[in-house]
Design a protein around this motif. Structure first.
Motif, PDB file in Angstrom:
ATOM      1  N   SER A 125      -3.183  -1.162   5.024  1.00 39.33           N
ATOM      2  CA  SER A 125      -2.210  -0.749   5.811  1.00 39.33           C
ATOM      3  C   SER A 125      -0.996  -0.654   5.495  1.00 39.33           C
ATOM      4  N   THR A 126      -0.321  -1.280   3.846  1.00 45.56           N
ATOM      5  CA  THR A 126       0.351  -1.110   3.396  1.00 45.56           C
ATOM      6  C   THR A 126       1.053  -0.145   3.607  1.00 45.56           C
ATOM      7  N   LEU A 127       0.701   0.699   4.451  1.00 44.85           N
ATOM      8  CA  LEU A 127       1.759   2.236   5.377  1.00 44.85           C
ATOM      9  C   LEU A 127       2.358   1.605   6.124  1.00 44.85           C
ATOM     10  N   GLY A 128       2.052   1.054   7.005  1.00 44.89           N
ATOM     11  CA  GLY A 128       2.605  -0.348   8.149  1.00 44.89           C
ATOM     12  C   GLY A 128       3.860  -0.705   8.301  1.00 44.89           C
ATOM     13  N   ALA A 140      12.117   5.642   8.393  1.00 41.03           N
ATOM     14  CA  ALA A 140      13.127   6.396   7.282  1.00 41.03           C
ATOM     15  C   ALA A 140      12.081   5.517   5.452  1.00 41.03           C
ATOM     16  N   GLN A 141      12.058   4.998   5.933  1.00 39.77           N
ATOM     17  CA  GLN A 141      10.949   3.922   4.306  1.00 39.77           C
ATOM     18  C   GLN A 141       9.867   5.135   4.192  1.00 39.77           C
ATOM     19  N   ARG A 142       9.115   5.594   5.115  1.00 37.65           N
ATOM     20  CA  ARG A 142       7.732   6.345   5.254  1.00 37.65           C
ATOM     21  C   ARG A 142       8.158   7.744   4.875  1.00 37.65           C
ATOM     22  N   ARG A 143       9.894   8.608   5.634  1.00 37.61           N
ATOM     23  CA  ARG A 143      10.040   9.541   4.342  1.00 37.61           C
ATOM     24  C   ARG A 143       9.885   9.430   3.193  1.00 37.61           C
TER      25      ARG A 143
END
Length: 327
Positions: free
Chosen positions: A166-169, A174-177
């Motif tokens: 679940s590291t994406l969370g 903005a960081q995910r973009r």
């Protein structure tokens, strides 16, 4: 270990860990509100505590993802046809064995590329994998994928980039973009992305997963202060902070804090930094964003990826999705 099938590319400078810690702590503890990155949880003690957390009855995430992997690994292998599996934050690569078995069983996989900041974890995993999989090449890379994700042109194509757990969370929007942009730059059109995501669910399920009855998550959370004491000559008194986890319904994320029990002053001598905490002041140590299928699919599309497959566990608590880069 068969060194002809195992390579280790060490891309990090010798001072990477300490320089990153110093920069993050300086930035985070002088901000308002105060924050720390969850990446600093995982020293040896923190990693041990997290392994204990994954076995707790309240912590559904690891079991739910494993259910998906064991139930759908063959479909994943067929859909991606990967000759190279690249895994980010691989650690011990234990969950990955399900994917390795499926890809090898499909007759496509030739190379496994684990990527992690810990050379110790990569060497240990490489030794085990070379014994368990005599026909597999293991090309490990020691790097911080947030800053330096460079995939080799020598890797057999197509490749699958796996970002499990679940590291994406832990990344805000903005960081995910920025992360998707990095993935897109690294991947070719025939490559694929396998992504793990924890899904929005009732607060009565979410909160206990981050505030277990045995207090192991609280100990894990406070351990980050022990890391700062040891590495930066700080004088945090762990007993003066309480673990707190709450559900932010508007942002649809768990927020984990250390809450100061009283007014106190902390000295971080290696940074020549003095931090004054008020009573009940929060230090945020982790975000854990939860996702809905339409929203996550849309943000991936905006980031240059087309979602082609979506799998969940039976209770629909967690998702694995397969996406293709659209260049």
């Amino acid at each position: 270990m068969n060194t002809t099938r195992f390579t280790l590319d060490h891309r990090l400078p010798a001072d990477h860990y300490l320089a990153g810690l110093r920069a993050d702590v300086t930035r985070g503890l002088t901000a308002a509100p105060r924050t720390l990155s969850p990446k600093w949880f995982y020293d040896e003690r923190g990693s041990e505590l997290f392994e204990r957390i994954t076995a707790l009855p309240e912590y559904y995430l690891t079991r739910a993802e494993y259910e998906i992997l064991t139930g759908h690994a063959a479909e994943i292998a067929e859909a991606c046809g990967a000759r190279t599996l690249v895994e980010l934050g691989s650690g011990s690569s234990r969950k990955t064995r399900v994917l390795l078995d499926a890809l090898l069983g499909a007759g496509t996989l030739e190379r496994y590329v684990p990527v992690d900041v810990s050379s110790t974890a990569l060497v240990a995993a490489g030794e085990a994998l070379c014994v368990e999989y005599p026909k597999l090449d293991v090309a490990a890379t020691v790097t911080d994928f947030e800053d330096d994700l460079v995939l080799s042109d020598d890797d057999p194509a197509p490749r699958m980039l796996a970002f499990l757990g679940s590291t994406l969370g832990n990344f805000d929007p903005a960081q995910r973009r920025a992360l998707y942009a990095e993935f897109l730059e690294a991947l070719r059109p025939d490559d694929s992305l396998l992504l793990g995501a924890d899904l929005v669910k009732d607060e009565s399920v979410l909160i206990p997963a981050y505030n277990d009855g045995l207090g192991i998550t609280a100990e894990f959370n406070k351990n980050v202060l022990a890391v700062l004491n040891r590495e930066l000559n700080a004088d945090f008194h762990l007993a003066e902070f309480d673990h707190h986890a709450e559900w932010n319904a508007q942002e649809e994320r768990i927020e984990m804090y250390l809450r100061s029990r009283s007014p106190q002053t902390v000295k971080i001598r290696a940074l020549d930094l003095v931090v004054d905490f008020d009573a009940d002041e929060d230090l945020r140590t982790e975000l854990s964003c939860k996702f809905r299928r339409p929203g996550l699919t849309a943000e991936l599309e905006a980031g240059g990826f087309a979602v082609t497959r979506w799998w969940t566990d039976r209770a629909e608590r967690f998702a694995l999705l397969l996406a293709r880069p659209v260049h």
